[in-house]
Write an enzyme that holds these catalytic residues in place. Structure first.
Site, mmCIF file in Angstrom:
data_model
loop_
_atom_site.group_PDB
_atom_site.id
_atom_site.type_symbol
_atom_site.label_atom_id
_atom_site.label_comp_id
_atom_site.label_asym_id
_atom_site.label_seq_id
_atom_site.Cartn_x
_atom_site.Cartn_y
_atom_site.Cartn_z
ATOM 1 N N SER A 12 75.414 90.222 65.734
ATOM 2 C CA SER A 12 75.004 90.705 64.417
ATOM 3 C C SER A 12 75.934 91.826 63.967
ATOM 4 C CB SER A 12 73.537 91.168 64.452
ATOM 5 O OG SER A 12 73.075 91.455 63.153
ATOM 6 N N HIS A 38 74.271 86.805 62.359
ATOM 7 C CA HIS A 38 73.338 87.088 61.264
ATOM 8 C C HIS A 38 74.164 87.276 59.997
ATOM 9 C CE1 HIS A 38 70.582 88.898 64.576
ATOM 10 N NE2 HIS A 38 70.571 87.575 64.578
ATOM 11 N N ASP A 131 67.007 89.952 68.524
ATOM 12 C CA ASP A 131 67.320 88.526 68.479
ATOM 13 C C ASP A 131 68.234 88.153 69.645
ATOM 14 O OD1 ASP A 131 67.132 85.940 67.352
ATOM 15 O OD2 ASP A 131 69.074 86.196 66.368
#
Length: 189
Positions: A12, A38, A131
Site C-alpha cells: 500500500s 491499494h 490488509d
C-alpha cells in the site's frame, strides 16, 4: 504456459517506489508475480507501466478469466477484488471493501489452495493497516513461503507489522533482500 510458481505481493503506502526497487533487482524468474496494491482505477495503468519500465519481465493489469503465465508481473486493477481460481486463473469482481480497501490482498491470498507442484510465496510490503496479515497466515497454512518487509525500509510499517504479529512470517527483509531471497527460492528462467 501456466505458471507453477506464484508470488503474491500485497502493498500500500510507499508501494510504487518499493515495487520499482524490488523488480529492478529481479532477473526474469520462473514465476508469475501478482501484485495487489491499494490503488484507484485512475492510477492502475500508469503504475503497471512504471513497474514494466523498471522490471526485466513484462508487467500488465490482470484481466478477468486470464491465466497467469510464468515470467510475467500482474497488477490487480483498482476498484476490483481479484481472486485466483484453481491457483491459475484470475477472477475480478466488485463487492464490499475488505480492510477498507479494494483491491484487498487478503481476498487474493485467501483464494489460493495448497499446490501439488511448484512454489507459492506470499510477500507483504510497506503499507498502512492490516490488509494481508490474515491472508499471509492462510498462505503459510497451505504451505507457502512467507516474507514481510522490515521496519527500517518501510514507508509505513502497518501491514508488515500486522503480518509479523500473526507468527506466520518466514523472512523479514528489506526490498533488496527480498529480491535476493526470491532469486534463491525460484532460480533464474
Amino acid at each position: 504456459m501456466k505458471a507453477k510458481n506464484i508470488v503474491v505481493i500485497g502493498v500500500s503506502t510507499g508501494g510504487p517506489m518499493t515495487l520499482k526497487t524490488l523488480f529492478s533487482e529481479l532477473p526474469p524468474l520462473d514465476a508469475a508475480f501478482l501484485v495487489v496494491l491499494h490503488i484507484t482505477p485512475e492510477m492502475d495503468f500508469r503504475i503497471a507501466q512504471g513497474i514494466a519500465a523498471s522490471a526485466s519481465m513484462p508487467a500488465e493489469l490482470a484481466r478477468d478469466a486470464e491465466f497467469m503465465k510464468a515470467g510475467h508481473i500482474y497488477l490487480a486493477p483498482g476498484g476490483y477484488h481479484l481472486k485466483v481460481e484453481g491457483n491459475h486463473r484470475f477472477a475480478l469482481y466488485t463487492g464490499p471493501r475488505v480492510n477498507y480497501v479494494q483491491p484487498s490482498v487478503d481476498v487474493t491470498m485467501f483464494s489460493f489452495t495448497r499446490q501439488s507442484a511448484g512454489q507459492l510465496i506470499g510477500v507483504i510490503l510497506t503499507g498502512m493497516g492490516r490488509d494481508g496479515a490474515l491472508g499471509l497466515k492462510h498462505m503459510k497454512d497451505i504451505g507457502a513461503t512467507t516474507i514481510a518487509q522490515d521496519q527500517k525500509s518501510s514507508v509505513i510499517y502497518g501491514m508488515p507489522k500486522a503480518a509479523l504479529e500473526t507468527g506466520a512470517v518466514d523472512y523479514v527483509l528489506p526490498p533488496l533482500g527480498i529480491a535476493a531471497k526470491l532469486v534463491e527460492l525460484l532460480g533464474r528462467r
